[in-house]
Design an enzyme around this catalytic site. Structure first.
Site, PDB file in Angstrom:
ATOM      1  N   LYS A 113     123.662  36.025  76.431  1.00  0.00           N
ATOM      2  CA  LYS A 113     122.415  35.665  76.926  1.00  0.00           C
ATOM      3  C   LYS A 113     122.341  34.398  78.152  1.00  0.00           C
ATOM      4  CE  LYS A 113     120.240  36.520  72.474  1.00  0.00           C
ATOM      5  NZ  LYS A 113     119.954  35.840  71.203  1.00  0.00           N
ATOM      6  N   GLN A 118     118.663  31.226  67.311  1.00  0.00           N
ATOM      7  CA  GLN A 118     119.190  32.145  67.152  1.00  0.00           C
ATOM      8  C   GLN A 118     119.285  32.477  65.385  1.00  0.00           C
ATOM      9  OE1 GLN A 118     120.899  34.055  69.030  1.00  0.00           O
ATOM     10  NE2 GLN A 118     122.345  34.951  68.713  1.00  0.00           N
ATOM     11  N   ASP A 131     110.471  34.819  70.876  1.00  0.00           N
ATOM     12  CA  ASP A 131     111.622  36.386  70.481  1.00  0.00           C
ATOM     13  C   ASP A 131     110.672  37.059  68.801  1.00  0.00           C
ATOM     14  OD1 ASP A 131     114.571  36.822  69.065  1.00  0.00           O
ATOM     15  OD2 ASP A 131     113.803  38.054  70.067  1.00  0.00           O
TER      16      ASP A 131
END
Ligand SMILES: NC(=O)C1=CN([C@@H]2O[C@H](COP(=O)(O)OP(=O)(O)OC[C@H]3O[C@@H](n4cnc5c(N)ncnc54)[C@H](OP(=O)(O)O)[C@@H]3O)[C@@H](O)[C@H]2O)C=CC1
Ligand SMILES: Nc1nc(=O)c2c([nH]1)NC[C@@H]1CN(c3ccc(C(=O)N[C@@H](CCC(=O)O)C(=O)O)cc3)C=[N+]21
Length: 283
Positions: free
Chosen positions: A49, A93, A116
Site C-alpha cells: 500500500k 489493518q 476502508d
C-alpha cells in the site's frame, strides 16, 4: 476457456488516472495505517500500500502496534488520528493482536476518515443502500469495479459469497444485493452439502475463506463467474481459495491469484482516500 479478470492491468490504469486527479487537485492526502508488524501478511500488504500510495501522490504514515497492545491504547491512536487535520484516511489493518477488539476500533474511526469502510456507520450506509458519499470496504468495492469493467451483469443473477468477514464477505454480500443479485452468504457453519448445492447453479461465486483450493471446478456450473479473494502461501507460492486449473475450464470469467482481487483492493483503497480528501476539503 475462461476470460481472465485482470486486476493487475485494471488497477494499473486506475492508479494512472488517480495520480493525475491527485496532482490536479493540489491536495496532499495522507493515509495513516495502524497494523500489527508481527503479522507477516500485514507487513507485506502495508508495504504494498505504501509503495502504491507514493506513486499516486498520497503520503502514508504507518503505525506499528506492540503485540501486547490493548484495545484502549489503539482507540487512543485512532482518536489522535481522527483529530489530526493532516490525516485524510485511517486504515486499521486486520488482524490486530488477539487482545484487541477489532470491531470496536473500526467503529471508532471518524466515518469521513474510514477509507476502508469498516466502521458501523459506513457499513450501515452500505447495508441500507443509502444515497450519498461513503467509503465501502476496498476489497469488495474493487471486485465490483472489476465486474463492471468486464460488463458482467448482476441483475437477477444467483450469487454465492463464501466468507463473511467485516472487510470482505459482509460488504461483498451487501454490494451484490444492492446490485439486485440474489445472494447466499456461506460461512463455517454452512453444511458442506448445502454449500455444494448452492454452488452448483450459482452464476457468480466470490470466495474469501483463506483455504487453498477450497473450491474446485467440479463444484461450479459451466459459465460461472469466479472471483477469488483468497490469499494463501503453499510451498512458497501465493495461491487463492479456488483451484484455478480445474475451475478455469468451466468458468466464463475468473480472477487469477496473484494479479486479480489484490491489486484492485489497493487501487480502491487509494481511490477511497482521495475521495475522502476531496470531501474533507469541501466541508
Ligand atoms: N486479495 C485481497 O485484497 C484480500 C484478501 N484477503 C484474503 O481472503 C481470505 C479471507 O480473509 P478475511 O476476509 O479476512 O477472512 P477471515 O479470516 O476474517 O474469516 C474467514 C471467513 O471464512 C469463513 N470460513 C472459514 N472456514 C470456512 C469453511 N470451511 N466453509 C465456509 N466458510 C468458512 C469464516 O466463517 P465464520 O464467519 O463462520 O468464522 C469467516 O467468515 C484470506 O485468505 C485473506 O488473506 C482478505 C482481504 C483482502
Ligand atoms: N482493514 C484491512 N483492509 C484490507 O484490505 C486488508 C486487511 N485489513 N487485512 C489484510 C487483507 C489482505 N489484503 C490484501 C491486499 C492486497 C493484496 C495483494 O495485492 N496481493 C497480490 C500478491 C501479493 C503476493 O504475491 O503475496 C496480488 O493478489 O496480486 C493481498 C491482500 C488486504 N487486507
Amino acid at each position: 476457456m475462461a476470460t481472465i479478470l485482470d486486476g493487475k492491468a485494471l488497477s494499473k490504469d486506475l492508479k494512472i488516472a488517480l495520480a493525475d486527479k491527485v496532482k490536479e487537485s493540489g491536495l496532499s492526502p495522507k493515509l495513516a495505517v495502524v497494523f500489527d508488524p508481527k503479522n507477516d501478511g500485514s507487513r507485506l500488504y502495508v508495504g504494498m500500500k505504501q509503495r502504491a500510495a507514493a506513486k499516486v501522490g498520497i503520503a502514508t504514515e504507518d503505525i506499528a502496534v506492540a503485540d501486547d497492545v490493548t484495545t484502549e491504547a489503539v482507540l487512543k491512536i485512532v482518536a489522535d488520528l481522527n483529530a489530526d487535520p493532516s490525516v485524510t484516511g485511517i486504515l486499521v489493518q486486520a488482524p490486530l493482536p488477539e487482545a484487541v477488539n477489532d470491531q470496536q476500533v473500526f467503529s471508532a474511526i471518524a466515518p469521513e476518515k474510514d477509507v476502508d469502510g469498516l466502521g458501523a456507520f459506513n457499513q450501515g450506509m452500505l447495508f441500507g443502500d443509502q444515497p450519498g458519499e461513503y467509503a465501502v470496504a476496498a476489497t469488495p468495492q474493487g471486485v465490483m469495479t472489476m465486474l463492471k469493467h468486464y460488463d458482467i451483469d448482476l441483475h437477477g443473477k444467483k450469487a454465492v459469497v463464501v466468507g463473511r468477514s467485516q472487510l470482505f464477505g459482509r460488504p461483498m454480500a451487501a454490494l451484490l444485493n444492492n446490485a439486485n443479485a440474489t445472494v447466499t452468504l456461506a460461512h463455517r457453519y454452512t453444511p458442506r452439502e448445502m454449500l455444494l448445492d448452492v454452488l452448483k447453479d450459482a452464476d457468480i461465486v466470490v470466495v474469501g475463506v483463506g483455504i487453498a483450493n477450497f473450491i474446485t471446478g467440479d463444484q461450479i456450473k459451466d459459465g460461472a463467474v469466479l472471483v477469488d479473494v483468497g490469499m494463501n502461501v503453499v510451498d512458497g507460492k501465493t495461491t487463492g481459495d479456488i483451484e484455478f486449473a480445474s475451475a478455469e475450464k468451466k468458468a466464463s470469467f475468473i480472477t487469477p491469484v496473484p494479479g486479480g482481487v489484490g491489486p484492485m483492493t489497493i487501487a480502491t483503497l487509494l481511490e477511497n482516500t482521495f475521495a475522502a480528501a476531496l470531501s474533507q476539503e469541501k466541508n
